[in-house]
Design a protein around this motif. Structure first.
Motif, PDB file in Angstrom:
ATOM      1  N   LEU A  32       0.696  -1.598   0.326  1.00 25.63           N
ATOM      2  CA  LEU A  32      -0.384   0.066  -0.015  1.00 25.63           C
ATOM      3  C   LEU A  32       0.414   1.028  -0.048  1.00 25.63           C
ATOM      4  N   LEU A  33       1.597   1.200   1.206  1.00 17.87           N
ATOM      5  CA  LEU A  33       2.833   2.307   1.134  1.00 17.87           C
ATOM      6  C   LEU A  33       3.667   2.775  -0.519  1.00 17.87           C
ATOM      7  N   SER A  34       4.080   1.586  -0.845  1.00 14.29           N
ATOM      8  CA  SER A  34       4.660   1.143  -2.161  1.00 14.29           C
ATOM      9  C   SER A  34       3.695   2.010  -3.338  1.00 14.29           C
ATOM     10  N   LEU A  35       2.197   1.725  -3.576  1.00 13.88           N
ATOM     11  CA  LEU A  35       1.861   2.117  -3.966  1.00 13.88           C
ATOM     12  C   LEU A  35       1.365   3.922  -4.068  1.00 13.88           C
TER      13      LEU A  35
ATOM     14  N   LEU B 161      -0.300   8.542 -13.984  1.00 14.53           N
ATOM     15  CA  LEU B 161      -0.511   9.097 -12.954  1.00 14.53           C
ATOM     16  C   LEU B 161      -2.179   9.188 -12.644  1.00 14.53           C
ATOM     17  N   VAL B 162      -2.822   8.185 -14.072  1.00 10.52           N
ATOM     18  CA  VAL B 162      -4.202   7.452 -13.580  1.00 10.52           C
ATOM     19  C   VAL B 162      -3.828   6.080 -13.030  1.00 10.52           C
ATOM     20  N   GLN B 163      -3.111   5.510 -13.479  1.00 11.86           N
ATOM     21  CA  GLN B 163      -3.202   4.039 -13.611  1.00 11.86           C
ATOM     22  C   GLN B 163      -2.509   3.761 -12.099  1.00 11.86           C
ATOM     23  N   ALA B 164      -1.360   5.037 -11.551  1.00 10.63           N
ATOM     24  CA  ALA B 164      -1.184   5.145 -10.673  1.00 10.63           C
ATOM     25  C   ALA B 164      -2.364   5.255  -9.392  1.00 10.63           C
ATOM     26  N   GLU B 165      -2.829   6.410  -9.506  1.00 14.83           N
ATOM     27  CA  GLU B 165      -4.458   6.385  -9.408  1.00 14.83           C
ATOM     28  C   GLU B 165      -5.361   5.267  -8.735  1.00 14.83           C
ATOM     29  N   ALA B 166      -5.427   4.196  -9.516  1.00  6.75           N
ATOM     30  CA  ALA B 166      -6.454   4.098  -9.584  1.00  6.75           C
ATOM     31  C   ALA B 166      -5.516   2.319  -8.536  1.00  6.75           C
TER      32      ALA B 166
ATOM     33  N   LEU C  60      -3.915   2.383  -6.903  1.00  6.00           N
ATOM     34  CA  LEU C  60      -3.667   3.181  -4.970  1.00  6.00           C
ATOM     35  C   LEU C  60      -4.895   2.722  -4.336  1.00  6.00           C
ATOM     36  N   LEU C  61      -6.337   3.522  -5.069  1.00  4.21           N
ATOM     37  CA  LEU C  61      -7.306   3.883  -3.908  1.00  4.21           C
ATOM     38  C   LEU C  61      -7.691   2.008  -4.544  1.00  4.21           C
ATOM     39  N   SER C  62      -7.777   0.948  -5.967  1.00  4.69           N
ATOM     40  CA  SER C  62      -8.200  -0.930  -5.708  1.00  4.69           C
ATOM     41  C   SER C  62      -7.330  -0.832  -4.344  1.00  4.69           C
ATOM     42  N   GLU C  63      -6.451  -0.917  -3.876  1.00  3.83           N
ATOM     43  CA  GLU C  63      -5.443  -1.606  -3.116  1.00  3.83           C
ATOM     44  C   GLU C  63      -5.793  -1.313  -1.330  1.00  3.83           C
ATOM     45  N   PHE C  64      -6.443   0.125  -1.236  1.00  4.32           N
ATOM     46  CA  PHE C  64      -6.621   0.946  -0.172  1.00  4.32           C
ATOM     47  C   PHE C  64      -8.247   0.385   0.234  1.00  4.32           C
ATOM     48  N   HIS C  65      -9.273   1.033  -0.800  1.00  2.00           N
ATOM     49  CA  HIS C  65     -10.268   0.538  -0.115  1.00  2.00           C
ATOM     50  C   HIS C  65     -10.924  -0.893  -0.161  1.00  2.00           C
ATOM     51  N   THR C  66      -9.092  -2.205  -1.132  1.00  2.00           N
ATOM     52  CA  THR C  66     -10.227  -3.301  -0.777  1.00  2.00           C
ATOM     53  C   THR C  66      -9.243  -3.513   0.660  1.00  2.00           C
ATOM     54  N   TRP C  67      -8.034  -3.244   1.242  1.00  2.00           N
ATOM     55  CA  TRP C  67      -8.172  -3.113   3.009  1.00  2.00           C
ATOM     56  C   TRP C  67      -9.048  -2.830   3.924  1.00  2.00           C
ATOM     57  N   LEU C  68      -9.335  -1.453   3.118  1.00  2.00           N
ATOM     58  CA  LEU C  68     -10.840  -1.099   4.263  1.00  2.00           C
ATOM     59  C   LEU C  68     -11.871  -1.653   4.583  1.00  2.00           C
ATOM     60  N   LYS C  69     -11.921  -2.903   3.647  1.00  2.00           N
ATOM     61  CA  LYS C  69     -12.660  -3.808   3.575  1.00  2.00           C
ATOM     62  C   LYS C  69     -13.426  -4.836   3.911  1.00  2.00           C
ATOM     63  N   GLN C  70     -11.840  -5.337   4.545  1.00  2.00           N
ATOM     64  CA  GLN C  70     -11.544  -6.620   4.562  1.00  2.00           C
ATOM     65  C   GLN C  70     -11.911  -6.773   6.413  1.00  2.00           C
ATOM     66  N   GLY C  71     -12.888  -7.874   6.790  1.00  2.00           N
ATOM     67  CA  GLY C  71     -14.018  -8.644   7.905  1.00  2.00           C
ATOM     68  C   GLY C  71     -13.337  -8.035   9.192  1.00  2.00           C
ATOM     69  N   ASP C  72     -12.185  -7.796   8.843  1.00  2.00           N
ATOM     70  CA  ASP C  72     -12.258  -7.090  10.426  1.00  2.00           C
ATOM     71  C   ASP C  72     -13.174  -5.924  11.254  1.00  2.00           C
ATOM     72  N   LEU C  73     -12.761  -5.253   9.948  1.00  2.00           N
ATOM     73  CA  LEU C  73     -13.193  -3.646  10.337  1.00  2.00           C
ATOM     74  C   LEU C  73     -14.669  -3.945   9.738  1.00  2.00           C
TER      75      LEU C  73
ATOM     76  N   LEU D 244      -7.849  14.640  -5.263  1.00  2.00           N
ATOM     77  CA  LEU D 244      -7.062  13.504  -3.531  1.00  2.00           C
ATOM     78  C   LEU D 244      -6.421  14.345  -2.928  1.00  2.00           C
ATOM     79  N   VAL D 245      -6.386  15.565  -3.655  1.00  2.00           N
ATOM     80  CA  VAL D 245      -5.396  16.345  -2.468  1.00  2.00           C
ATOM     81  C   VAL D 245      -5.964  17.390  -1.329  1.00  2.00           C
ATOM     82  N   PRO D 246      -7.109  17.731  -1.146  1.00  2.00           N
ATOM     83  CA  PRO D 246      -7.631  18.793  -0.476  1.00  2.00           C
ATOM     84  C   PRO D 246      -7.646  17.723   1.216  1.00  2.00           C
TER      85      PRO D 246
END
Length: 799
Positions: free
Chosen positions: A36-39, A76-81, A83-96, A342-344
């Motif tokens: 995630l941080l690498s993305l 940039l468009v590919q990097a954004e996609a 990053l957000l895919s990995e980020f949202h997948t992480w936040l959808k984990q069952g533990d949360l 994504l910046v503000p």
């Protein structure tokens, strides 16, 4: 419902701690994805590669531009996609799941929920948490981990325009014309003051000028900064105000604290890398700060400002406006400014209210004056107290107005005594002949009720012998006393026939008719009848177009005025005789007010008459017991008239009232109904003469009223309700005025105390000088209740 979520990175895991309500809490620990941080780093490289030509933080290239070899837009468009895919997948984990479900359920149940997000360390905070897909009802706003200061809740409507301090920093490689144009376009709502570097200006002088401007005594609503800025954890971030000249948040701290105390609500740093700046400002107590987490392109910063201000001027609060501006950048300008949305980020103090611009125009100005819920409740409560009828305790057990009126007149009596303003009226103009217990013993009479007619005849004869020309008899003589009526009739008819003596008999309404004296006592057409009813602490008004008799005291003064006209040679006008038209009809047809020099205040006012339907007595004159009795009338016992007439005073210029003097059976019923509880002001005067007051008789009330008519001393009370409403308007004006200007709390409080005391002294003096009673307590409470919230929040002293 406000929810607080802390996300803390510990080694390779993140601890999610959700708290809300009264100590409720949920926690979960999830592993941070290795990539995630690498993305995020890959996205950041692509972002900087695309926007490198005009970032607020680096100068633009000069000369010919060489086409980039890399398609940074695509990267940039590919990097954004990714990053957000990995980020949202992480936040959808069952533990949360439990945490997400708690927040979403609350938002759906209540319509909206605020989620205050705190992330540590800084690397975690740089992630685009605002994109977390929790649903529209959940508003994500950031909050720092450390908050040492409280924030002041500033109500809306503080100023006609929001005051904005726009600091335009180092413009190297940038262009601030877009910011100026955008801010100037909103002059209708914003009062903008620009501050920036001038070529050749000394850096130290510039720093001092910036600091002093931030701490301006008039205060600011919004602080805006455009230019270069950067993170600096040890000093809370830094901003470039000129080439090679920076100010750190540590430098600005005391000035920002002063600005916050003076009303600063919102800060917008339209500059690069502002995470440290936002966290530091919230820690100082500022309520909300908008920043850019990453370096920002000059054009993106200007486009963002346009979108933000458009929504603010449309009535949205800062939180809604920033979210809308980001959505606009994403939906409408994603090709031109990819990933800019994504910046503000918005940071808020957890106890703050999102800032909102006040609309302008006459409607908005009128809305500023609209009472808040608290103010409306205050006015309603005070108005309700003022409308409780002013009736004696025997008729209305709980009457705050009656209690307040008694204490107000007592205060007036004390003020008269202290200032020596006791009046210069001749007390011998009204003589009260009091039939007391000793008088009954002198006449050897043991029956008090009904009054003995022979005794009354002796008293009247003695008065006529002493020249009394106007005599009022405050007794009902409607029933026959065959053994005594003849003697009284002889005395009365001889006085009328030989000396044209005016007699006024008290009367009351019973079973729909007025009770005149019995014909065996005197022909009712030869005398005047006066309504003997005593309204509680009020002067009974004269009703010129009514069939009811005039008030007893008013009739006595009319008789005295007509008698004086005869004595001065004016033959026109009625006089008592034993023949001719009824005396009352002659007097009624006579133009009294102008010809007889009667006070217009004695006549029933239309407002007073209308107020009777609501059990009120608006503008009805009060009984002025602030005067000592010996300054209003002369009281003598009836038995003193049995002494030698030559040794007694001459009553030819006086109005004489024969009334009960305090014996137990006085009144319409043999239960002492004529003996009233002495008012506080009367007790005050009696205590001064070492003769404590045990009662207040109806005869004394009539004597006071007669004095008021003669001396034109009818005191008009201004209704409490009117003054409460006026005080509410004044209190609202003061509240708005204090809200627009910072003043020391103690100075404002001292001013209010002085104004309240000054108004009290003014009302005491107006009572004497103008015969107007201004209520003091309830209107003063209204002003104080309006002003106290401002006193708590509006101060330039440290809290």
């Amino acid at each position: 419902m406000v929810y607080r979520l802390t996300v803390h990175k510990i080694d390779q895991s993140c601890l999610f701690d959700l708290s809300w309500g009264e100590g409720q809490r949920l926690t979960a620990s999830v592993v941070l994805p290795e990539g995630l941080l690498s993305l995020y780093a890959a996205w950041q490289r692509a972002y900087l590669g695309y926007y490198k030509q005009a970032l607020r933080g680096r100068a633009g290239g000069a000369g010919q531009v060489v086409a980039p070899a890399i398609d940074w837009h695509s990267q940039l468009v590919q990097a954004e996609a990714g990053l957000l895919s990995e980020f949202h997948t992480w936040l959808k984990q069952g533990d949360l799941y439990d945490l997400r479900q708690e927040v979403v359920a609350a938002a759906q149940a209540q319509g909206v929920a605020e989620l205050f997000l705190t992330c540590t360390p800084l690397d975690l905070a740089r992630l685009p948490w605002e994109t977390w897909e929790l649903g529209a009802p959940v508003q994500i706003v950031r909050s720092p981990a450390t908050i040492r200061a409280t924030t002041a809740h500033r109500p809306t409507g503080r100023r006609s325009k929001a005051r904005v301090l726009a600091i335009l920093g180092d413009e190297t490689g940038l262009n601030f014309s877009g910011e100026r144009q955008t801010l100037n376009a909103q002059r209708r709502l914003l009062e903008v003051q620009y501050l920036g570097w001038q070529p050749g200006e000394d850096p130290i002088a510039l720093k001092q000028r910036v600091c002093e401007a931030i701490a301006d005594p008039l205060g600011w609503d919004v602080l805006f900064f455009a230019g270069h800025s950067n993170e600096a954890a040890l000093v809370g971030g830094q901003v470039a105000i000129a080439p090679q000249t920076t100010l750190t948040l540590k430098d600005l701290t005391p000035y920002l604290q002063t600005a916050q105390q003076r009303g600063l609500q919102f800060a917008l740093f339209n500059s690069c890398s502002g995470l440290d700046i936002a966290q530091g400002l919230i820690n100082l107590g500022l309520s909300q700060v908008a920043i850019m987490r990453e370096p920002i392109h000059n054009e993106v910063a200007q486009a963002f400002l346009v979108q933000l201000l458009q929504r603010l001027t449309q009535g949205h609060n800062v939180q809604e406006a920033l979210h809308g501006a980001c959505q606009s950048l994403r939906a409408e300008q994603s090709l031109t400014y990819p990933s800019a949305y994504l910046v503000p980020s918005l940071f808020r103090h957890p106890t703050s209210v999102p800032y909102r611009l006040e609309p302008q125009g006459w409607r908005s100005r009128l809305r500023r004056w609209r009472p808040t819920g608290r103010e409306a409740r205050i006015v309603a409560a005070l108005a309700l107290v003022s409308l409780i009828p002013t009736l004696p305790p025997t008729e209305f057990p709980v009457s705050p107005q009656a209690w307040l009126l008694d204490r107000r007149v007592l205060a007036q009596a004390v003020y008269r005594d202290l200032t020596g303003q006791l009046g210069d009226d001749d007390p011998s103009a009204v003589v009260l002949v009091q039939i007391d217990g000793e008088s009954f013993r002198q006449w050897d009479i043991s029956t008090y009720h009904p009054i003995n007619r022979a005794m009354v005849a002796d008293i009247v004869a003695a008065l006529v012998d002493r020249g009394a020309a106007v005599v009022g008899i405050d007794y009902l003589l409607d029933l026959a006393q065959p053994e005594q009526d003849e003697q009284l009739n002889r005395v009365l008819t001889e006085a009328i026939a030989q000396q044209q003596t005016w007699f006024v008999f008290g009367t009351v309404r019973q079973n729909g008719r007025w009770l005149p004296p019995h014909p065996n006592v005197i022909d009712p057409d030869r005398v005047l009848l006066g309504d003997a009813w005593l309204p509680w602490r009020r002067v009974q008004p004269y009703r010129p177009h009514s069939d009811r008799p005039g008030p007893f005291s008013h009739q006595l003064v009319v008789a005295q005025r007509l008698r004086q006209r005869r004595r001065t040679g004016t033959l026109f006008g009625p006089q008592p005789t034993l023949q001719g038209p009824p005396l009352a009809e002659q007097v009624r047809r006579y133009p009294q007010t102008h010809e007889l020099d009667l006070s217009p205040r004695a006549t029933l006012h239309p407002i007073t008459e209308l107020s009777y339907d609501a059990w009120q007595h608006w503008l009805q004159p009060i009984l002025d017991l602030s005067l000592p009795p010996e300054r209003a009338f002369t009281a003598i016992p009836a038995w003193s008239l049995r002494q030698d007439a030559a040794a007694s005073p001459d009553f030819k210029d006086a109005i004489v009232i024969v009334a009960a003097g305090g014996y137990e059976a006085a009144g319409l019923a043999p239960d002492g109904a004529d003996n009233l509880v002495p008012p506080p002001a009367l007790r005050y005067w009696r205590d001064r003469t070492l003769h404590p007051a045990t009662h207040f008789t109806g005869g004394e009330a009539h004597a006071y009223m007669t004095h008021h008519h003669l001396a034109h001393r009818l005191v008009i009370p201004i209704p409490d309700l009117w003054m409460i409403l006026l005080a509410a308007v004044g209190g609202k004006a003061l509240s708005l005025y204090l809200g627009d200007r910072p003043y020391p709390r103690r100075l404002v409080a001292a001013g209010l105390v002085a104004a309240t005391a000054g108004y009290g002294l003014l009302s005491l003096q107006l009572y004497i000088s103008a015969g107007v009673l201004l209520p003091w307590l309830l209107p003063s409470l209204a002003v104080w209740c309006y002003s106290l919230p401002r006193l708590r929040e509006n101060t330039d002293e440290p809290r």
